[in-house]
Design a protein around this motif. Structure first.
Motif, PDB file in Angstrom:
ATOM      1  N   GLN B 247       0.844  -1.211   0.000  1.00 40.56           N
ATOM      2  CA  GLN B 247       0.000   0.000   0.000  1.00 40.56           C
ATOM      3  C   GLN B 247       0.874   1.255   0.000  1.00 40.56           C
ATOM      4  OE1 GLN B 247      -2.911   0.315   3.196  1.00 40.56           O
ATOM      5  NE2 GLN B 247      -3.930   2.052   2.226  1.00 40.56           N
ATOM      6  N   ARG B 248       1.967   1.212   0.735  1.00 44.44           N
ATOM      7  CA  ARG B 248       2.902   2.350   0.737  1.00 44.44           C
ATOM      8  C   ARG B 248       3.511   2.546  -0.642  1.00 44.44           C
ATOM      9  NH1 ARG B 248       5.003   4.855   5.210  1.00 44.44           N
ATOM     10  NH2 ARG B 248       6.855   5.527   4.079  1.00 44.44           N
ATOM     11  N   VAL B 250       2.397   1.706  -3.519  1.00 42.76           N
ATOM     12  CA  VAL B 250       1.437   2.111  -4.546  1.00 42.76           C
ATOM     13  C   VAL B 250       0.977   3.563  -4.349  1.00 42.76           C
ATOM     14  CG1 VAL B 250      -0.929   1.640  -5.316  1.00 42.76           C
ATOM     15  CG2 VAL B 250       0.703  -0.229  -5.100  1.00 42.76           C
ATOM     16  N   ALA B 251       1.189   4.092  -3.128  1.00 45.95           N
ATOM     17  CA  ALA B 251       0.732   5.460  -2.811  1.00 45.95           C
ATOM     18  C   ALA B 251       1.248   6.452  -3.842  1.00 45.95           C
ATOM     19  CB  ALA B 251       1.204   5.861  -1.417  1.00 45.95           C
ATOM     20  N   GLY B 252       0.356   7.296  -4.297  1.00 42.72           N
ATOM     21  CA  GLY B 252       0.751   8.356  -5.208  1.00 42.72           C
ATOM     22  C   GLY B 252       0.838   7.953  -6.670  1.00 42.72           C
ATOM     23  N   THR B 253       0.678   6.652  -6.952  1.00 42.88           N
ATOM     24  CA  THR B 253       0.805   6.207  -8.342  1.00 42.88           C
ATOM     25  C   THR B 253      -0.534   6.205  -9.069  1.00 42.88           C
ATOM     26  OG1 THR B 253       0.404   3.895  -7.779  1.00 42.88           O
ATOM     27  CG2 THR B 253       2.688   4.648  -7.709  1.00 42.88           C
ATOM     28  N   GLY B 254      -1.636   6.245  -8.301  1.00 42.62           N
ATOM     29  CA  GLY B 254      -2.940   6.167  -8.933  1.00 42.62           C
ATOM     30  C   GLY B 254      -3.361   4.747  -9.295  1.00 42.62           C
ATOM     31  N   LYS B 255      -2.509   3.760  -9.017  1.00 47.54           N
ATOM     32  CA  LYS B 255      -2.896   2.373  -9.313  1.00 47.54           C
ATOM     33  C   LYS B 255      -4.027   1.957  -8.373  1.00 47.54           C
ATOM     34  CE  LYS B 255       1.818   1.110 -10.559  1.00 47.54           C
ATOM     35  NZ  LYS B 255       3.081   0.548 -10.086  1.00 47.54           N
ATOM     36  N   LYS B 256      -4.980   1.255  -8.914  1.00 46.74           N
ATOM     37  CA  LYS B 256      -6.047   0.729  -8.062  1.00 46.74           C
ATOM     38  C   LYS B 256      -5.491  -0.444  -7.265  1.00 46.74           C
ATOM     39  CE  LYS B 256     -11.003  -0.151  -8.200  1.00 46.74           C
ATOM     40  NZ  LYS B 256     -12.195   0.127  -8.997  1.00 46.74           N
ATOM     41  N   GLU B 475     -15.792  -4.864  -8.766  1.00 50.18           N
ATOM     42  CA  GLU B 475     -15.338  -3.482  -8.618  1.00 50.18           C
ATOM     43  C   GLU B 475     -13.815  -3.389  -8.662  1.00 50.18           C
ATOM     44  OE1 GLU B 475     -16.767  -1.503  -5.086  1.00 50.18           O
ATOM     45  OE2 GLU B 475     -15.581   0.285  -5.489  1.00 50.18           O
ATOM     46  N   VAL B 480     -14.102   2.120 -11.966  1.00 54.96           N
ATOM     47  CA  VAL B 480     -15.303   2.765 -11.420  1.00 54.96           C
ATOM     48  C   VAL B 480     -15.010   3.310 -10.026  1.00 54.96           C
ATOM     49  CG1 VAL B 480     -16.989   1.445 -12.714  1.00 54.96           C
ATOM     50  CG2 VAL B 480     -16.131   0.558 -10.536  1.00 54.96           C
TER      51      VAL B 480
END
Lengths: 289, 480
Positions: B247-248, B250-256, B475, B480
């Motif tokens: 989670q850290r 991925v932060a800031g990358t916009g990846k879901k 989802e 979405v």
């Protein structure tokens, strides 16, 4: 000679646990209007105020999340009723804060009131729309229901002082969460007036806690707080967003990221914000005679 | 003390030849099996400690190649293909899994150590069901409640654990593909084989190249994949510790991102529960798959008035569990997946002794070779003890007691996790009352450890976010 009456000016305070208080830090900051004129001082909340707000939100969670959807719907509808009665005050405050006048500011305030009505009507439909009966391959009755995530920290939009705030707060409440809101840093006054509406409506104390102050100062504490379950970064200052998201990972918080630029809040919402702050719970039970 | 068995069982081993084990396995990129340029790994049968096969691993360059292949496949073809056509590939995969079910089950048992009874009756059938269920969604996404034309995200980077190697691959791949995404999946370092056979099944199904890519390796390959800028979606199942790192990252990358992490489920038994049924449920809850289950019922909360009786029955029942050769059809509890995991289980069990809990160990015989841990029940456990707080991920049960329903709820929720919970009582209103108050994503009432592709699965709190299965699970793979 006619005497000019001197108006009674309001002290703008924090709203925590159902009570209006100054910041425990004793700090305040001047708030100016769109043309730079002095409007009022707002309380500048501290880390301790943020923590108190989280405690109050946690304490209020069982009652609010456990209320019936019908009850929550009526309570949110009542917020709209009371806002309608203070419409002129909101027009004046939003106008001063955002520098908009005439029909534009009327449409913003009207939309804010109508948004409560829209979300009030959602409370008893969320489970119908997002839940399911699951046709599992076995002798079990299995269903899924959306439940509120818990305590949600909301960094309210920076530009839209009232409509933006209502647009992010109402869905959080409609879904049954409790909230700690950091109001628009430079346009906090309509938010405090909204808190006064909440205090005199039927929203139980602690369900909404409103902080005014420096978003950059308060947001890291909310992002790292172990008793905050989700954070809405909509109003987070752009340079801080990534770091806040990283911080939120420390307790696996749900993060609603900030859009690239502030959305047009006058557009009719969809259920994205309701979905963002619910958890799906799946329950199984065997069937048999 | 050894308990006399009521029946003697003759060994009934499944033939390992059925697995069609090959000496070497290669990664699967862009529709072909190719040599990875990472350091090859040797995958071991945890029941015998023998090397099963050598497996090529992916280097950063290989991960990049896989992501590019997935991107091409998504942009040029899979993302635009009519859902009805995507569906047919997924139906084919479901059928091929059914046709090769026995082979997959034996292979899974060899590589993972789980009893053949479970890989045959649970894992592999659920894999086929998962593909079949999601195949049907591919052309019905407009009805899923995410708008009239929900779009895929693009390339999904997926990292899965070793406890249900093939099933987790299915849970990740099936919804991703149904929604129009392409995937790069990293199987766990200790259990890469079944995912690579699934790759072969994708080939047999004529799945277009690049739609599914499998890149074996250790955590560094997973990190490479998660951090790759060409990935639009990250899905991870594994420990909460690693989940936080992801989670850290991925932060800031916009990846879901969706995370399915650890748990410390409370299994709550009330005094009116039918004790024999509850005991079966408790056993299934904690000893299924050697307790290598994120939603395992690892904290037993028993109402005080029936605690002694229940514990006695439970110990008697656990004594009858047969621990040993996972390929033997009579085996109930197989091998611990790795020496590392065995060491962790032992260390946590020792902390239970040190902190004053009362340990009871099944008197069952254990094999001389391989990684095994006898079913263990700790009673007189306090909430502050590590065995009550930390995920053990092994056949170790911590038993606590309670007096009132309110106390049961408070204790059950007294954890940062929130994946699953169990309730045992004959009283319907109490089931529903409890189910509402337990902060967990899956609540099993008078049953435990049930899974179905139509039933959303996933956690509250530090057990992660996002769901797998059912309409709610889509989802995770839609924009979405």
């Amino acid at each position: 000679m006619s005497e000019q009456r001197v108006a009674v000016a309001k002290t703008y305070k924090l709203y925590v646990g159902g009570a209006f208080s100054r910041s425990e830090s004793g700090r305040s900051y001047p708030v100016t209007g769109a043309r730079g004129e002095f409007l009022a001082h707002a309380a500048q909340a501290s880390r301790k105020d943020a923590r108190d707000a989280v405690s109050a939100a946690r304490k209020a969670f069982p009652g609010w999340s456990g209320a019936t959807a019908y009850n929550r719907g009526q309570v949110l509808y009542r917020v709209a009723e009371l806002m309608e009665g203070r419409r002129d005050q909101f027009l004046a405050e939003v106008s001063a804060a955002e520098g908009t006048n005439g029909r534009r500011v009327q449409s913003l305030v009207d939309a804010a009131i109508d948004r409560w009505v829209w979300y009030a009507g959602w409370t008893d439909k969320i489970a119908t729309v997002l839940g399911s009966a699951n046709p599992v391959a076995g002798p079990y009755f299995c269903f899924s229901v959306p439940e509120p995530t818990g305590v949600v920290a909301i960094l309210a939009p920076q530009s839209s002082s009232l409509l933006g705030l209502v647009s992010v707060l109402a869905p959080v409440l409609a879904a049954g969460n409790t909230a700690v809101v950091v109001a628009s840093q430079d346009r906090p006054l309509p938010a405090v007036t909204l808190a006064e509406v909440l205090a005199t409506s039927d929203v139980p104390g602690g369900v909404v806690n409103l902080l005014t102050g420096r978003t950059a100062e308060l947001s890291p504490w909310l992002a790292s707080h172990a008793d905050v379950n989700a954070i809405d970064l909509t109003g987070a200052p752009a340079p801080l967003r990534t770091e806040l998201e990283r911080t939120a990972a420390g307790t696996v918080k749900r993060v609603l990221r900030a859009p690239a630029s502030e959305p047009d809040w006058t557009r009719t919402p969809d259920i994205t914000r309701l979905r963002a702050f619910v958890e799906t719970k799946t329950v199984w039970h065997p069937m048999g005679a | 003390m050894t308990r006399e068995q009521v029946w003697e069982y003759a060994p009934a081993p499944e033939s390992r030849d059925v697995a069609r084990l090959k000496p070497a396995y290669r990664m699967f990129v862009d529709g072909e099996f190719v040599d990875g340029t990472g350091e090859p790994l040797k995958t071991v049968n945890p029941a015998t400690e023998e090397v099963l096969a050598e497996v090529g691993t992916a280097s950063p360059a290989d991960v990049d190649r896989a992501v590019r292949a997935a991107r091409r496949a998504h942009d040029r073809m899979w993302g635009r293909m009519p859902g009805a056509e995507r569906a047919k590939y997924l139906f084919r995969i479901a059928r091929l899994v059914q046709e090769r079910a026995r082979e997959l089950a034996v292979l899974e048992t060899l590589d993972n150590g789980k009893p053949i009874r479970e890989s045959r009756d649970v894992d592999v059938p659920l894999v086929a069901a998962h593909f079949f269920h999601h195949a049907g969604w591919a052309d019905k996404l407009a009805y899923a409640g995410y708008g009239p034309d929900p779009r895929p995200l693009g390339v999904a980077g997926q990292v899965i654990p070793w406890n249900f190697p093939l099933l987790m691959a299915a849970w990740k791949i099936a919804p991703a593909l149904a929604c129009g995404n392409t995937v790069v999946l990293k199987p766990a370092e200790t259990t890469p084989l079944s995912a690579l056979v699934l790759a072969e099944i994708c080939q047999q199904a004529d799945l277009p190249p690049g739609v599914v890519n499998i890149v074996p390796g250790a955590g560094d390959v997973g990190a490479e994949l998660v951090n790759h800028p060409g990935v639009n979606k990250v899905a991870f199942t594994g420990s909460t510790e690693v989940g936080k790192l992801i989670q850290r990252a991925v932060a800031g990358t916009g990846k879901k991102l969706t995370l399915e992490l650890g748990g410390k489920a409370a299994n709550v038994v009330f005094d009116d529960a039918p004790l024999d049924q509850a005991v079966e449920g408790i056993v299934n809850g904690i000893f299924f798959n050697q307790g290598h289950v994120c939603c395992a019922g690892s904290r037993l909360l028993v109402q005080e008035s029936v605690a002694d009786e229940l514990l006695e029955t439970l110990r008697r029942r656990v004594s009858t569990l047969r621990v040993g050769d996972p390929l033997d059809k009579n085996t109930d509890v197989g091998a611990i997946n790795s020496a590392e995991q065995l060491a962790r289980i032992r260390e946590l069990a020792e902390s239970g002794d040190a902190e004053g809990a009362r340990r009871w160990t099944s008197p069952c015989p254990l094999p001389d070779k391989g990684f095994f841990f006898a079913p263990t029940v700790f009673s007189e456990v306090q909430q502050s003890m590590r065995i009550a707080r930390e995920e053990i991920f092994g056949p170790v049960l911590a038993v606590l007691t309670f007096r009132t329903p309110d106390e049961a709820v408070a204790k059950a929720n007294n954890t940062p996790y929130g994946l699953s919970a169990g309730i045992w009582t004959e009283k319907g209103s109490r089931i529903l009352w409890m189910a509402q108050r337990l902060r967990a994503g899956v609540v099993w009432a008078n049953t435990f450890n049930r899974f179905d592709p139509s039933a959303p699965f996933g956690g509250y709190r530090e057990s992660g976010f996002g769901r797998e299965g059912g309409r709610a699970g889509l989802e995770a793979y839609l924009d979405v």
